[in-house]
Design a protein around this motif. Structure first.
Motif, PDB file in Angstrom:
ATOM      1  N   LEU A  45       0.930  -1.221  -0.145  1.00 60.63           N
ATOM      2  CA  LEU A  45       0.053   0.026   0.069  1.00 60.63           C
ATOM      3  C   LEU A  45       0.967   1.398   0.105  1.00 60.63           C
ATOM      4  O   LEU A  45       2.210   1.212   0.357  1.00 60.63           O
ATOM      5  CB  LEU A  45      -0.911  -0.083   1.198  1.00 60.63           C
ATOM      6  N   ALA A  46       0.387   2.294  -0.472  1.00 57.11           N
ATOM      7  CA  ALA A  46       0.970   3.489  -0.509  1.00 57.11           C
ATOM      8  C   ALA A  46       1.141   4.381   0.815  1.00 57.11           C
ATOM      9  O   ALA A  46       0.105   4.894   1.112  1.00 57.11           O
ATOM     10  CB  ALA A  46       0.727   4.191  -1.698  1.00 57.11           C
ATOM     11  N   TYR A  47       2.211   4.754   1.352  1.00 57.40           N
ATOM     12  CA  TYR A  47       2.422   5.634   2.175  1.00 57.40           C
ATOM     13  C   TYR A  47       2.077   6.954   1.940  1.00 57.40           C
ATOM     14  O   TYR A  47       2.336   7.409   0.921  1.00 57.40           O
ATOM     15  CB  TYR A  47       3.719   5.553   2.643  1.00 57.40           C
ATOM     16  N   GLY A  48       1.408   7.921   2.712  1.00 58.03           N
ATOM     17  CA  GLY A  48       0.872   9.076   2.577  1.00 58.03           C
ATOM     18  C   GLY A  48      -0.709   9.110   2.314  1.00 58.03           C
ATOM     19  O   GLY A  48      -1.211   9.847   2.667  1.00 58.03           O
ATOM     20  N   ASP A  49      -1.160   7.988   1.480  1.00 65.16           N
ATOM     21  CA  ASP A  49      -2.594   7.563   1.641  1.00 65.16           C
ATOM     22  C   ASP A  49      -2.812   6.975   3.141  1.00 65.16           C
ATOM     23  O   ASP A  49      -2.191   6.463   3.727  1.00 65.16           O
ATOM     24  CB  ASP A  49      -2.975   6.553   0.586  1.00 65.16           C
ATOM     25  N   GLN A  50      -4.068   7.101   3.414  1.00 66.74           N
ATOM     26  CA  GLN A  50      -4.644   7.036   4.543  1.00 66.74           C
ATOM     27  C   GLN A  50      -4.430   5.462   5.045  1.00 66.74           C
ATOM     28  O   GLN A  50      -4.014   5.072   6.189  1.00 66.74           O
ATOM     29  CB  GLN A  50      -5.894   7.498   5.014  1.00 66.74           C
ATOM     30  N   ALA A 108      -2.132   3.180   4.422  1.00 66.33           N
ATOM     31  CA  ALA A 108      -0.798   2.841   4.905  1.00 66.33           C
ATOM     32  C   ALA A 108      -0.427   3.306   6.172  1.00 66.33           C
ATOM     33  O   ALA A 108      -0.017   3.067   7.085  1.00 66.33           O
ATOM     34  CB  ALA A 108       0.304   3.252   3.812  1.00 66.33           C
ATOM     35  N   LEU A 109      -1.043   4.626   6.478  1.00 59.60           N
ATOM     36  CA  LEU A 109      -0.743   5.625   7.671  1.00 59.60           C
ATOM     37  C   LEU A 109      -1.358   4.747   8.723  1.00 59.60           C
ATOM     38  O   LEU A 109      -0.640   4.646   9.782  1.00 59.60           O
ATOM     39  CB  LEU A 109      -1.186   7.038   7.398  1.00 59.60           C
ATOM     40  N   VAL A 110      -2.698   4.357   8.616  1.00 52.46           N
ATOM     41  CA  VAL A 110      -3.525   3.594   9.660  1.00 52.46           C
ATOM     42  C   VAL A 110      -2.737   2.246   9.923  1.00 52.46           C
ATOM     43  O   VAL A 110      -2.509   1.902  10.934  1.00 52.46           O
ATOM     44  CB  VAL A 110      -4.724   3.437   9.327  1.00 52.46           C
TER      45      VAL A 110
END
Length: 442
Positions: free
Chosen positions: A141-146, A148-150
């Protein structure tokens, strides 16, 4: 914590991580803006249907002529996947079928794949992640999108020994938004249609954020990556500020609103009357954690954490996310550590199509953020036996019967042409369906 140092080492050795970007839209453009200032990352290929617009975007971002000249621009994502200089492919088209095809193309070419395309991830992500692992590459998944942050917050909480009671994000939500169409979306963002057009903003894409579809998709991705449960009747979108997270987002038996601890949920920055929530989390992400011992519970109080009334539950959160500006974290993590920044391991959450209005046989569905359907989060143990139609496949397909407003659409309600995306989804359902789910005839 060492990605910057590792990236600088690669740059100093003349071997930056070379990236192929597929899709130079908003997310992709934000990533491209950071490339000149990220040591160890170099974009070798950009694939986009509008090549001149992609070049123009690079010029607008301040890329110098030399950087643009050494970048290969192609119209085919498949071509980008097999380019010999590429180490990591970033899929940022937002089109589910294209995302599945590009992910498989990258995996076949032994490239790591960073999936900005969360729509494709929810449609077939567990299957793609398994295929990537078998090929010896990273699916992330792409960091910066929610999502991946979760995933990062959940992993932090569990690694510290806490139980995760809830995890998710904030958004702007009112129940009436489920019926909003691209024709009336801009008023809810405080823009005129002309202002949005001048800004190059896509009304259907922005509407998917407003009508609840993107929230359903992202929470399904988080549930599948973090082994979290999904609300039985979909997201509740409770109005909630950051100080109330641990009080509200816990097991109903403990005084919260959740069916149980260990669930995904989205909180709204608006009260149901439209007033703003105090200290809202509209742009951020959160995790609610539970102390495992009386001692840890006491530490929550000693160090000033906002807790529920019992003192057992507390919350950690990030108030903002920067989407493409943060994407380099995923690229470096995949290439230099061999680790994803979030990856689906199971199939717990599904995003299914619901009629925005009364629909009639012969109509064509127009997918995420459009005029006909919105996406609702469902547990897979409910969606699969019901034969619910994934929102990612509810695009350019013909209805076979009338469907009432608010009704969940099913595979049997549409004329679904055979495709690689449909075959991938059916394969994923067969391989990852939770027991005792029985897949309905499709």
């Amino acid at each position: 914590m060492n990605l910057h140092r590792m990236g600088r080492q690669r740059a100093a050795a003349g071997r930056p991580v070379r990236v192929g970007l597929i899709g130079a839209g908003k997310f992709g453009t934000m990533f491209l803006a950071q490339v000149p200032t990220m040591p160890g990352i170099d974009v070798a290929v950009i694939a986009d249907l509008d090549l001149e617009q992609a070049r123009a975007a690079c010029r607008t971002l301040g890329w110098d002529a030399a950087r643009i000249a050494k970048t290969v621009f192609v119209a085919s994502g498949a071509e980008a996947c097999v380019h010999p200089e590429i180490e990591v492919v970033v899929e940022a088209t937002g089109v589910p079928a294209a995302g599945i095809a590009h992910a498989r193309g990258a995996i076949a070419a032994k490239k790591h794949i960073v999936m900005v395309n969360v729509e494709a991830d929810v449609l077939a992500g567990p299957l793609l992640a398994e295929e990537a692992q078998a090929a010896g590459v990273v699916y992330s998944l792409a960091y910066g999108d929610q999502p991946a942050l979760v995933c990062e917050l959940v992993d932090w909480a569990r690694a510290c020994g806490f139980e995760v009671a809830a995890a998710g994000k904030g958004t702007k939500y009112l129940p009436a938004y489920h019926a909003v169409t691209p024709d009336d979306v801009w008023a809810h963002y405080g823009l005129t249609p002309d202002e949005a057009r001048r800004g190059g903003m896509n009304p259907q894409m922005f509407n998917s954020f407003l009508d609840g579809t993107k929230s359903a998709i992202e929470m399904a991705a988080i549930a599948n990556a973090c082994d979290l449960a999904v609300p039985a009747d979909g997201l509740k979108f409770p109005p909630c500020g950051v100080d109330d997270l641990p009080q509200l987002l816990r097991d109903r038996a403990a005084g919260g609103i959740l069916d149980r601890d260990g669930m995904v949920e989205v909180v709204s920055c608006l009260e149901r009357d439209g007033c703003s929530v105090i200290r809202d989390l509209r742009w951020g992400v959160y995790v609610v954690l539970k102390a495992p011992t009386v001692y840890a519970r006491a530490c929550f109080k000693e160090y000033g954490l906002k807790t529920d009334k019992s003192g057992w539950y507390a919350a950690m959160y990030k108030p903002y996310h920067l989407i493409g500006l943060e994407l380099g974290i995923s690229i470096l993590s995949a290439a230099l550590r061999g680790e994803p920044t979030g990856q689906p391991h199971g199939f717990r959450g599904d995003a299914v199509a619901v009629a925005k209005r009364a629909l009639h046989a012969g109509e064509m569905l127009d997918g995420e953020g459009g005029y006909t359907v919105w996406g609702k989060l469902m547990p897979t143990e409910h969606s699969l036996p019901a034969g619910a139609l994934p929102i990612g496949l509810a695009h350019k397909v013909e209805l076979l019967r009338d469907v009432a407003a608010g009704e969940i659409l099913r595979w049997a309600d549409v004329q679904m042409p055979e495709s690689d995306a449909v075959r991938a989804r059916r394969d994923m359902e067969r391989r990852f369906a939770p027991e005792p789910a029985v897949i309905a005839a499709q």
